[in-house]
Design an enzyme around this catalytic site. Structure first.
Site, short mmCIF file in Angstrom:
data_model
loop_
_atom_site.label_atom_id
_atom_site.label_comp_id
_atom_site.label_asym_id
_atom_site.label_seq_id
_atom_site.Cartn_x
_atom_site.Cartn_y
_atom_site.Cartn_z
N CYS A 106 13.94 14.34 46.57
CA CYS A 106 13.76 15.73 47.03
C CYS A 106 13.70 16.71 45.86
O CYS A 106 12.79 16.67 45.05
CB CYS A 106 14.85 16.06 48.03
N HIS A 107 14.69 17.60 45.73
CA HIS A 107 14.72 18.59 44.64
C HIS A 107 15.36 18.05 43.36
O HIS A 107 15.37 18.73 42.34
CB HIS A 107 15.48 19.85 45.09
#
Length: 180
Positions: A106-107
């Site tokens: 994800c991030h």
């Protein structure tokens, strides 16, 4: 094999911590929660507070030498906090320096960008990181999971919580390969 899970004291996406954590346990390995501070980390379900988890080791007091691999869970705030902590960034970079496998979802690749380890690599992430990855010399792709073996270690990346099953299977396979 001991596998480090690096998170900031606050902001990790709970499912991106607990899903891979359970996969590591199910595979017979030892997950270790590493953070920038002792105590507990506060997980989130998107923007809402979720559970807390006890920190087992502090990033400034441990090293990549004691782990077979590194997992970087996401959450928007988590990697943003980590990239502002010099010891956390150095900890991440040391896995690459030592040729140890790393997995990020994800991030989490924001921390990889800060550690200056994406140059020449192909990876995926949450779509909003595309420009950051590209500007840091990496190539961004929109794939469920991407395994990149540029350099002595392998990097496994994934886009989002919906990709967790494939992400866990891929990083566990890579970690097992590199431990042989």
């Amino acid at each position: 094999m001991r596998i480090a899970f690096l998170t900031a004291p606050e902001g990790v996406e709970q499912v991106e911590l607990t899903g891979p954590w359970q996969a590591v346990l199910d595979a017979g390995h030892e997950p270790v929660l590493v953070s920038t501070e002792s105590g507990e980390v506060q997980a989130f379900e998107h923007l809402d507070k979720a559970d807390t988890f006890p920190v087992q080791e502090v990033v400034g007091d441990t090293s990549a030498d004691s782990f077979g691999g590194l997992v970087l869970p996401g959450g928007v705030a988590n990697p943003d906090f980590l990239r502002m902590d010099d010891k956390a960034v150095a900890f991440v970079a040391s896995f690459f320096d030592q040729g140890r496998p790393v997995a990020a979802i994800c991030h989490a690749p924001w921390t990889l960008v800060e550690a200056d380890v994406v140059r020449g690599r192909v990876l995926t992430s949450w779509p909003s990181l595309r420009t950051d990855i590209t500007n840091a010399g990496g190539t961004w792709v929109d794939e469920q999971v991407k395994v990149c073996d540029h350099g002595p270690n392998k990097l496994v990346t994934s886009r989002r919580p919906d990709d967790l099953k494939a992400f866990c299977a891929a990083f566990l396979e890579v970690f097992a390969e590199q431990s042989r």
